[in-house]
Design an enzyme around this catalytic site. Structure first.
Site, PDB file in Angstrom:
ATOM      1  CG  ASP A 182      -1.929   1.061   1.266  1.00  0.00           C
ATOM      2  OD1 ASP A 182      -2.729   1.092   0.321  1.00  0.00           O
ATOM      3  OD2 ASP A 182      -1.946   1.882   2.208  1.00  0.00           O
ATOM      4  CD  GLU A 235      15.414 -13.640   4.908  1.00  0.00           C
ATOM      5  OE1 GLU A 235      14.481 -14.086   5.633  1.00  0.00           O
ATOM      6  OE2 GLU A 235      16.007 -12.586   5.149  1.00  0.00           O
TER       7      GLU A 235
HETATM    8  C1  NOJ Z   1      -4.469   3.007  -0.945  1.00  0.00           C
HETATM    9  C2  NOJ Z   1      -5.584   2.040  -0.693  1.00  0.00           C
HETATM   10  O1  NOJ Z   1      -5.878   1.352  -1.885  1.00  0.00           O
HETATM   11  C3  NOJ Z   1      -6.744   2.855  -0.172  1.00  0.00           C
HETATM   12  O2  NOJ Z   1      -7.927   2.109  -0.113  1.00  0.00           O
HETATM   13  C4  NOJ Z   1      -6.359   3.403   1.172  1.00  0.00           C
HETATM   14  O3  NOJ Z   1      -7.383   4.261   1.640  1.00  0.00           O
HETATM   15  C5  NOJ Z   1      -5.069   4.210   1.088  1.00  0.00           C
HETATM   16  N1  NOJ Z   1      -4.056   3.537   0.325  1.00  0.00           N
HETATM   17  C6  NOJ Z   1      -4.519   4.489   2.468  1.00  0.00           C
HETATM   18  O4  NOJ Z   1      -3.979   3.329   3.032  1.00  0.00           O
END
Ligand code: NOJ
Length: 557
Positions: A204, A267
């Site tokens: 993310d 790993e």
């Molecule tokens: C991107 C994610 O896809 C989204 O759903 C989220 O709100 C933001 N990152 C923050 O983590």
């Protein structure tokens, strides 16, 4: 080549938005047991892997993207033992499992953040996050002018006077990735899950971890969130195609982190792999994430953001293949996810202007869903014929449209509140799936469930359910099944290269060897097909041997 290359170079990965996929315990929210019960469905669909949105313990301020404990599963979704069972059963079905990892920020309920609050200004506990004094008299102004992707300032002030940084909601404090303990902790979390058998991670906000050490104001004349993720609330207009030294997005130093993560993945046996949610301002910058000693793949959002326009799509395809090819990485293609309007509703808007990621939710005019669905069928054949891997967002195989009329009092996305009720946010693409039956919950929850689905499903969704579409050769579901079956079997598909055929400006046609051609008609007129031996699959009936507008076809040549 395709058959011996690692799986992630050509995989079709199905995105499971866990809250909305399948609810086994009847509380109206999807769960791990629900995913387990639907593995035969995923197998029959023919996907290679599932990416599961965050399942960790979380207060759910951003539906799991605010993690309180990375080594625990939220009780809404299940337990670590159930996650282990899911991984094992998925593997038995030949399906790999990729959880989401959220390294840019934790929840404000994470033990580290609570310790930081308790320990007070200047404490070592605060150094794991980004705490600063404010500016102006009494430090009453935020430390700089950064903005949250969900709207409003990226800083919140505590009663003790310190400010802390959150590029998303205030409940999602940003970690300080200059801190060695942060780096060590995430490598340990990766090992925790790798040793439980996961096949990789979706990362993310992969481009956001490293901040400029001096936290300077945003550069002048730069739209504040120009490199932000899709849900970023600032309109960026036409994005510039040259890199600027942005104080918090896509900084070069971020790649050191991923070099270390790659060593961790290596790993473990069996081709574990990462996919980055990285927003970069050019294919060149994106390619930097996927070096041999870095991550394996990255989402290609330029494809998702393209309008239904042959020239634009071709440019995106060419640029992506060139840049990723130069670093030896496969392309990935994606049309929808849990952050954006579902593509039948996007393509159902007649305007073919570039749909920019940074636009707030303001569709122009009503969607023509018949048109949008026709184009979505063609887009699926385009995406699945392109070289590399592809992502299918749950429900896209059912042709689900965006639910644009959710009652305001039911909206849950933090964007709705943070935007002062000017932006409805992302709930419309997150409505629970219809599995069977003519009335809600359409098999999403079991009979006799104690609660209704967490977002209401539209009345007409019975027709779109898995049961209604199964065995109907004209359905979106059977189109996906057949496309995925052919893709698995045809030696030309998956990893590799393409060669464009000369079919004029508004028709995309390319050849893949051996013996495969894909044609997509984006012109307003039916178009002739190149010489072929048979039609393998088409997104709709041909008319007198011609491909109608907004249709695509796969040919054996
Ligand atoms: C991107 C994610 O896809 C989204 O759903 C989220 O709100 C933001 N990152 C923050 O983590």
């Amino acid at each position: 080549m395709t058959r011996t290359a690692p799986w992630w170079r050509s995989a079709v990965i199905y995105q499971v938005y866990i809250r909305s996929f399948a609810d086994a315990n009847g509380d109206g929210v999807g769960d791990i047991a629900g995913i387990r019960s639907r593995l035969p469905y995923l197998k029959s669909l023919g996907v290679d892997a599932v990416w599961i949105n965050p399942w960790y313990k979380s207060p759910m301020a951003d539906h799991g993207y605010d993690v309180a404990d990375y080594r625990a599963i939220d009780p809404l979704f299940g337990t670590v033992a159930e996650a282990e069972q899911l991984i094992e059963e998925a593997h038995r079905h030949g399906i790999r499992v990729i959880p989401d990892i959220v390294p840019n920020h934790t929840s404000d309920q994470h033990a580290w953040f609570r310790a930081a609050l308790a320990a007070g200004p200047g404490s070592p506990e605060r150094e794991r996050y980004v705490f600063r004094s404010g500016r102006g008299p009494g430090g009453a102004e935020p430390p700089n002018d950064w903005v949250s992707c969900f709207g409003g300032p990226a800083w919140t002030r505590l009663p003790d006077g310190d400010w802390y940084l959150h590029l998303f909601a205030p409940q999602q404090p940003d970690l300080n990735w200059q801190h060695p303990e942060v780096r060590a902790e995430f490598e340990s979390i990766l090992r925790f899950w790798f040793s439980r058998g996961v096949d990789g991670f979706r990362i993310d906000v992969a481009h956001g971890l490293v901040k400029h050490p001096e936290l300077p104001d945003l550069p002048p004349r730069q739209e504040p969130a120009v490199l932000g993720p899709l849900i970023s609330r600032e309109s960026a207009g036409d994005r510039p195609r040259s890199h600027v030294d942005h104080p918090h997005w896509d900084r070069d130093e971020v790649h050191d982190i991923y070099r270390a993560w790659r060593r961790v993945a290596d790993e473990f046996p069996g081709d574990r792999s990462f996919v980055a949610e990285a927003w970069a301002d050019s294919p060149e910058r994106l390619a930097a994430y996927v070096r041999e000693d870095g991550l394996h793949t990255a989402f290609n959002f330029d494809f998702l953001m393209s309008g239904w326009d042959a020239k634009e799509l071709r440019t995106v395809i060419d640029d992506s293949l060139a840049m990723l090819g130069a670093v030896g990485a496969p392309a990935t293609w994606v049309l929808s996810n849990h952050d954006v309007m579902r593509h039948p509703s996007r393509y159902g808007r007649r305007a073919t202007k570039r749909w920019t990621a940074n636009e707030p939710y303001r569709p122009d005019g009503p969607a023509d869903l018949e048109l949008g669905t026709r184009r979505a069928r063609a887009a699926a054949l385009l995406m699945l014929a392109l070289p590399g891997g592809a992502y299918v967002y749950q429900g896209e195989e059912l042709g689900l449209p965006e639910v644009e009329d959710l009652p305001e009092d039911l909206l849950q996305d933090p964007v709705w509140e943070r935007s002062g009720h000017t932006d409805r946010g992302r709930d419309g693409c997150r409505v629970p799936l219809p599995w069977s039956g003519g009335t809600a919950p359409y098999g999403f929850s079991p009979d006799g469930a104690s609660a209704a689905p967490w977002l209401p499903q539209p009345e007409a969704w019975g027709e779109l359910s898995v049961a209604a579409q199964t065995a109907d050769p004209a359905s979106m579901l059977e189109l996906y099944r057949e496309a995925l079956r052919l893709r698995r079997e045809h030696p030309a598909l998956g990893d590799g290269t393409l060669a464009w055929l000369d079919t004029g400006e508004s028709v995309l046609a390319f050849r893949r060897d051996p013996g495969f051609v894909c044609v997509v008609n984006l012109s307003p007129e039916p178009c002739p097909l190149p010489a072929h031996t048979s039609v393998l699959l088409s997104s709709g009936p041909l008319a007198d041997g011609l491909l109608p507008p907004d249709h695509a076809v796969w040919l054996a040549v």
